[in-house]
Design a protein around this motif. Structure first.
Motif, PDB file in Angstrom:
ATOM      1  N   PHE A 132      -5.731  -7.492  -1.650  1.00 49.15           N
ATOM      2  CA  PHE A 132      -6.356  -6.592  -2.615  1.00 49.15           C
ATOM      3  C   PHE A 132      -7.588  -7.293  -3.180  1.00 49.15           C
ATOM      4  O   PHE A 132      -7.481  -8.212  -3.999  1.00 49.15           O
TER       5      PHE A 132
ATOM      6  N   GLY B 178      -3.951  -8.584  -6.192  1.00 45.07           N
ATOM      7  CA  GLY B 178      -4.666  -7.745  -7.148  1.00 45.07           C
ATOM      8  C   GLY B 178      -4.368  -8.096  -8.589  1.00 45.07           C
ATOM      9  O   GLY B 178      -3.617  -9.035  -8.882  1.00 45.07           O
TER      10      GLY B 178
ATOM     11  N   SER C 180      -7.423  -1.770 -13.247  1.00 45.50           N
ATOM     12  CA  SER C 180      -6.272  -1.900 -14.146  1.00 45.50           C
ATOM     13  C   SER C 180      -6.285  -0.816 -15.214  1.00 45.50           C
ATOM     14  O   SER C 180      -5.275  -0.148 -15.466  1.00 45.50           O
TER      15      SER C 180
ATOM     16  N   VAL D   3       0.484  -4.251  -6.181  1.00 46.88           N
ATOM     17  CA  VAL D   3      -0.907  -4.714  -6.248  1.00 46.88           C
ATOM     18  C   VAL D   3      -0.964  -6.216  -6.502  1.00 46.88           C
ATOM     19  O   VAL D   3      -1.716  -6.948  -5.842  1.00 46.88           O
TER      20      VAL D   3
ATOM     21  N   ARG E 253       2.472  -1.306  -9.715  1.00 47.50           N
ATOM     22  CA  ARG E 253       1.765  -2.436 -10.340  1.00 47.50           C
ATOM     23  C   ARG E 253       2.116  -3.747  -9.638  1.00 47.50           C
ATOM     24  O   ARG E 253       1.238  -4.557  -9.296  1.00 47.50           O
TER      25      ARG E 253
ATOM     26  N   ALA F  56       0.823  -1.206   0.000  1.00 49.80           N
ATOM     27  CA  ALA F  56       0.000   0.000   0.000  1.00 49.80           C
ATOM     28  C   ALA F  56       0.858   1.258   0.000  1.00 49.80           C
ATOM     29  O   ALA F  56       0.503   2.266  -0.620  1.00 49.80           O
TER      30      ALA F  56
ATOM     31  N   LEU G 233       2.078   1.911  -3.566  1.00 48.88           N
ATOM     32  CA  LEU G 233       0.937   2.312  -4.386  1.00 48.88           C
ATOM     33  C   LEU G 233       0.542   3.756  -4.079  1.00 48.88           C
ATOM     34  O   LEU G 233       0.256   4.546  -4.984  1.00 48.88           O
TER      35      LEU G 233
ATOM     36  N   ALA H 125      -8.333   1.249  -4.097  1.00 52.39           N
ATOM     37  CA  ALA H 125      -7.004   0.910  -3.581  1.00 52.39           C
ATOM     38  C   ALA H 125      -6.994   0.919  -2.056  1.00 52.39           C
ATOM     39  O   ALA H 125      -6.097   0.353  -1.429  1.00 52.39           O
TER      40      ALA H 125
END
Length: 336
Positions: free
Chosen positions: A258, A144, A307, A139, A136, A64, A67, A198
């Protein structure tokens, strides 16, 4: 309670006008490609992935954190690595802006990835690209979706404390303010609702959710005994005064996974941040409410839109930076 039809029309007209100007700001597609480093640094994706695997294995919260760094980078001057710059005598960075100070983490992870890349491919991979790839991978590593990352960004030689203060959404933001900040970046309401998803991972500081839990949390969550127990737990973590830096999960159901459980919390009225719950509970949220319901019911739809919206956000760039920017040797400082 539904809004009168004429008021819905006025709100939609406002968003249409704002989105027109936002589109004008971001109308030119950046010159990014999937194979940008194919000949100059073919191992870039592997290097970033391995470093992120180590970081997330050591602490799942790091996913996290990386991100979040990417989000906060792209909303200020575009995705140019400006969030990574330290303050110097001649440059004021963005790290101490109100939305960032005592909030952002993961800079050491970025340093580690950059060191590996400089050893393998000196002065080749920009910090902006590296952060976009790392976000990316972050995730993916917590369950994710995957998406291809277009590359070719340059690192800025500037930062903007003022834009970091004005452009970034705040935890207490109302729905209209939230939407306007996304539209200004060329991101739609659909992008916004997906990207805010997110918050299915990560933590929040007490200072950012105190107003919510001592405000309308009980009103949105109702009298469900489980919600009341959750609220009591939040208040023990975050007292009315003091404990500003105490933290709790944004998604208490699956904080390190995720998934779409964040939207289920919004349906129950249990969004931790006011800006999150506004997506479902605001009287103006006739479009956002439908999207929250959709993503709560369909995780595949959420993953697909997330995405797509991450690629779109990652493409936010300042065209001038492709000529004035650089590839930093150290992500914390511009090249000398």
């Amino acid at each position: 309670m539904a809004l009168p039809q004429f008021l819905q029309y006025l709100v939609l007209s406002f968003f249409f006008i704002l989105s027109f100007f936002a589109f004008d700001l971001q109308a030119t597609d950046p010159p990014l490609t999937l194979d940008y480093y194919a000949s100059t640094c073919p191992t870039v994706l592997e290097i970033v992935r391995k470093e992120m695997e180590c970081a997330v294995q050591s602490d799942p919260r790091n996913a996290a954190s990386i991100l979040r760094l990417h989000f906060h980078d792209c909303f200020v001057q575009g995705c140019d690595g400006s969030i990574l710059l330290d303050d110097t005598i001649t440059l004021q960075g963005e790290k101490k802006a109100p939305a960032n100070v005592n909030s952002l983490r993961g800079f050491e992870i970025i340093d580690s990835i950059k060191n590996k890349l400089e050893s393998e491919c000196p002065e080749t991979v920009s910090c902006a690209d590296m952060l976009t790839i790392a976000a990316r991978d972050a995730v993916i590593l917590v369950g994710g979706p995957y998406w291809d990352v277009p590359l070719g960004r340059k690192d800025s030689r500037t930062a903007s404390f003022s834009l970091a203060t004005s452009n970034l959404p705040t935890p207490e933001q109302g729905l209209l303010g939230l939407i306007s900040k996304f539209l200004y970046q060329g991101l739609s309401v659909t992008d916004m609702v997906a990207l805010v998803g997110a918050h299915t991972i990560g933590m929040a500081r007490c200072v950012n959710f105190r107003e919510r839990i001592y405000g309308d949390f009980q009103e949105t969550a109702g009298s469900d005994p489980l919600s009341e127990t959750y609220l009591s737990s939040l208040k023990s973590t975050c007292p009315p005064t003091g404990g500003d830096d105490n933290i709790t999960a944004l998604d208490y159901f699956s904080p390190n996974l995720f998934d779409n459980s964040f939207y289920h919390l919004l349906l129950k009225g249990e969004g931790l941040l006011n800006s999150d719950q506004e997506l479902y509970s605001s009287l103006l949220g006739f479009q956002t409410k439908e999207l929250v319901q959709k993503y709560a019911l369909d995780s595949v739809a959420f993953f697909q839109q997330f995405s797509d919206s991450m690629v779109k956000m990652g493409n936010i760039t300042d065209p001038e930076n492709f000529t004035t920017g650089e590839v930093r040797k150290d992500c914390r400082f511009i090249n000398t």
